[in-house]
Write an enzyme that holds these catalytic residues in place. Structure first.
Site, PDB file in Angstrom:
ATOM      1  N   CYS A  55       0.826  -1.220   0.000  1.00 23.45           N
ATOM      2  CA  CYS A  55       0.000   0.000   0.000  1.00 23.45           C
ATOM      3  C   CYS A  55       0.854   1.262   0.000  1.00 23.45           C
ATOM      4  O   CYS A  55       0.441   2.298  -0.532  1.00 23.45           O
ATOM      5  CB  CYS A  55      -0.893   0.052   1.247  1.00 23.45           C
ATOM      6  SG  CYS A  55      -1.379  -1.518   1.944  1.00 23.45           S
ATOM      7  N   ASP A 129      -5.282   1.852   4.717  1.00 24.32           N
ATOM      8  CA  ASP A 129      -6.615   2.183   5.228  1.00 24.32           C
ATOM      9  C   ASP A 129      -6.705   3.430   6.099  1.00 24.32           C
ATOM     10  O   ASP A 129      -7.390   4.389   5.764  1.00 24.32           O
ATOM     11  CB  ASP A 129      -7.159   1.002   6.037  1.00 24.32           C
ATOM     12  CG  ASP A 129      -7.385  -0.229   5.187  1.00 24.32           C
ATOM     13  OD1 ASP A 129      -7.071  -0.184   3.990  1.00 24.32           O
ATOM     14  OD2 ASP A 129      -7.874  -1.236   5.714  1.00 24.32           O
ATOM     15  N   GLU A 450     -10.189  -4.974  13.839  1.00 25.77           N
ATOM     16  CA  GLU A 450     -10.973  -5.563  12.753  1.00 25.77           C
ATOM     17  C   GLU A 450     -10.951  -7.084  12.884  1.00 25.77           C
ATOM     18  O   GLU A 450     -10.008  -7.653  13.423  1.00 25.77           O
ATOM     19  CB  GLU A 450     -10.388  -5.181  11.392  1.00 25.77           C
ATOM     20  CG  GLU A 450     -10.595  -3.736  11.033  1.00 25.77           C
ATOM     21  CD  GLU A 450     -10.071  -3.390   9.654  1.00 25.77           C
ATOM     22  OE1 GLU A 450     -10.349  -2.272   9.194  1.00 25.77           O
ATOM     23  OE2 GLU A 450      -9.377  -4.230   9.035  1.00 25.77           O
ATOM     24  N   SER A 476     -13.189  -5.481   8.698  1.00 27.10           N
ATOM     25  CA  SER A 476     -12.445  -5.014   7.544  1.00 27.10           C
ATOM     26  C   SER A 476     -13.399  -4.646   6.419  1.00 27.10           C
ATOM     27  O   SER A 476     -14.505  -5.196   6.304  1.00 27.10           O
ATOM     28  CB  SER A 476     -11.503  -6.132   7.067  1.00 27.10           C
ATOM     29  OG  SER A 476     -10.991  -5.849   5.793  1.00 27.10           O
TER      30      SER A 476
END
Length: 573
Positions: A55, A129, A450, A476
């Site tokens: 990411c 995220d 999560e 999630s």
């Protein structure tokens, strides 16, 4: 003084202008910055680049491109980085307690860097995220001209001729542990799921918040779409650098852009794309920074009236790359605008309104990724808020792709994610059960973990549609099934979820927006008298500090009072 910019009211005047700033300028000279460059606006280019996950791995490249745009438009960029906690690697163990905490640490660290060095504007580049909402929170908190840039999604993997994402790897482990596939196939799936740099490829939290960045007006139109590996990302980065300089000229600040109506636009794009339930935390948190009251129920009100039109994983068929190739977030926004589900008069970082940005966008025919609002997948959004005697402060569930929207069953209670996971792996539950995982809320975890590992295990066992799961923690964006998160008040402060016992009948009705337990108020009151708070293991360090300051999930799990309590704004120093 720059010929184009009057620095007399910009924050950087404290570090670059006049004899009093001689020592400050000496530090700049040591870094090769000229006196002429110091006369320009100083623009912070913040990224969450690091080597923790795909990411973030491409963000250094994009930050460098953004700096070029700043320079071309007459500014002096100063790059800095901050942390991320990558959910995919933190998932399923104690590391996930750090994930939501990192959102506030990122926002705080960007604030402190900007404040400490008196930068005039901000380009924020984020990939994983929590880093996306964190950058947007910092922007509206500081309220200097700012542009957000998403790092881009990962390309889809391939297995047996089909596109796969990281969600398929989690579910493959569930299949492996229940002897549906062998180790060789598990190895094959894990080896091919993540073929490039970029954030998880479905409409999980990163891509959901990337869509939000355009819908809320803080990102350039089209910038959320191109995958991380594409060179188009560099073009958007350069343009973002130029755009922030234009915002300085215009005097247009984030709080001019992030209004209540812009937040409603953001909630609408989450609903329309079947986005992550985590948006139910992040939108109120962004609103808090502006001093706007916009809680989970405000988000839910928009969800309820917005059609679900984008057929994206995990509930649908397509990945982020498919949405980009179909026309990107702009075609979702165009469909919503034409259908009357978007405020077209909201300002954006282009200096133009949302409607003006979308004027030349045409909704494409011959593609199946996004439907027109006249033919939605469902008439109401892919995310629903719930309330009842089990969740007086609300809860949230993603219903995108679900066929069954009502579940009534007996509670099966666990006080940690690990305890639930152990029971699920051993299949110590029954069809129809409502699995309750508590003491995983913002304070109780601490950190509001999560539960993708748990839900993926259930799906891998073929039981994802046969049981429901509720928690005061989170799920999630990759989670699918009847999974209700953010139940509040949380167990750690004596919320009703702490008082549920095995066998209590729980009703979940996503049509009516209900989450209740068949226990009388008198009985709940009786149980509350004998309830004792559970002491978590983190009695020092960052997680202790977070637990001591964090608020309720209904208002975004915020760690400070926000704009409503503000007596000083950084942009006006």
């Amino acid at each position: 003084m720059s010929a184009k910019f009057d620095k007399s009211k910009l924050p950087s005047r404290y570090i670059t202008e006049g004899p009093k700033s001689a020592a400050h300028r000496a530090f700049f000279y040591a870094m090769g910055v000229s006196r002429e460059a110091m006369d320009r606006p100083i623009v912070g280019v913040a990224s969450t680049w690091n080597e923790t996950a795909p990411c973030n791995i491409a963000l250094r490249r994009e930050a460098q491109a953004a700096k070029l745009g700043v320079q071309e438009a007459g500014g002096t960029p100063r790059e800095f980085t901050t942390i991320t906690v990558t959910d995919g690697i933190a998932m399923g163990h104690q590391g996930m307690k750090s994930s939501l905490v990192s959102r506030d640490v990122i926002a705080d660290s960007v604030e402190l860097t900007m404040r400490g060095h008196s930068y005039d504007a901000l380009v924020g580049v984020a990939g994983c995220d929590k880093s996306l909402p964190a950058m947007m929170m910092a922007m509206v908190r500081l309220n200097v001209p700012s542009v957000f840039l998403y790092g881009g999604s990962i390309l889809p993997g391939k297995h047996k001729g089909k596109d796969i994402t990281i969600m398929d790897v989690y579910e493959a482990y569930g299949k492996f542990s229940s002897n549906q596939i062998d180790k060789a196939e598990l190895d094959e799936i894990e080896s091919h799921a993540c073929p490039s740099a970029g954030s998880c490829g479905g409409q999980f939290t990163a891509n959901t918040m990337a869509c939000v960045s355009e819908a809320i007006g803080l990102a350039l139109p089209g910038s959320a779409g191109a995958p991380a590996a594409y060179e188009a990302r560099d073009e958007f980065a350069v343009d973002s650098g130029r755009a922030v300089m234009n915002l300085l000229k215009l005097g247009l600040r984030p709080r001019d852009i992030v209004t209540r109506e812009a937040l409603e636009n953001a909630a609408a794009v989450v609903a329309a794309t079947g986005g992550s339930t985590n948006a139910g935390l992040h939108l109120p948190a962004i609103a808090n920074e502006c001093g706007i009251k916009f809680d989970l129920f405000d988000v839910g009100r928009i969800f309820k009236k917005t059609p679900y039109i984008a057929d994206l994983k995990p509930g649908g068929r397509f990945v982020a790359k498919d949405l980009f190739e179909a026309g990107g977030v702009q075609i979702v926004l165009k469909a919503l605008l034409e259908g009357g589900f978007l405020h077209g008069d909201c300002l954006t970082v282009t200096g133009k309104t949302m409607a003006e940005n979308l004027k030349s966008v045409k909704f494409p025919k011959g593609q199946e990724v996004v439907r027109p609002v006249s033919n939605p997948i469902t008439k109401t959004g892919g995310v629903v808020t719930l309330k009842g005697n089990l969740a007086p402060e609300g809860a949230i569930v993603k219903v995108a792709g679900m066929k069954k929207l009502v579940h009534v069953g007996p509670a099966r209670c666990f006080d940690t994610e690990e305890a639930a996971m152990t029971a699920i792996v051993k299949r110590k539950y029954k069809k129809g059960d409502v699995i309750v995982i508590r003491y995983e809320g913002p304070k109780g975890g601490p950190g509001m973990r999560e539960m993708l590992a748990v839900t993926s295990q259930l799906y891998g066992q073929g039981m994802g549609e046969e049981v429901a799961l509720i928690t005061d923690g989170r799920f999630s964006g990759a989670t699918r099934g009847f999974c209700i998160g953010h139940v509040g008040p949380e167990a750690a402060i004596g919320g009703p979820i702490a008082l549920v016992k095995d066998g209590d009948m729980v009703t979940i009705d996503a049509n009516k927006g209900e989450l209740s337990v068949a226990v009388t108020a008198a009985e709940l009151k009786k149980r509350a008298k004998s309830w004792k708070p559970r002491v978590h293991d983190y009695q020092s360090g960052a997680l202790w500090k977070y637990a001591a300051t964090v608020g309720s999930a209904v208002t975004g799990a915020c760690t400070h009072p926000g704009g409503r309590a503000e007596r000083h704004m950084y942009a006006d120093i």
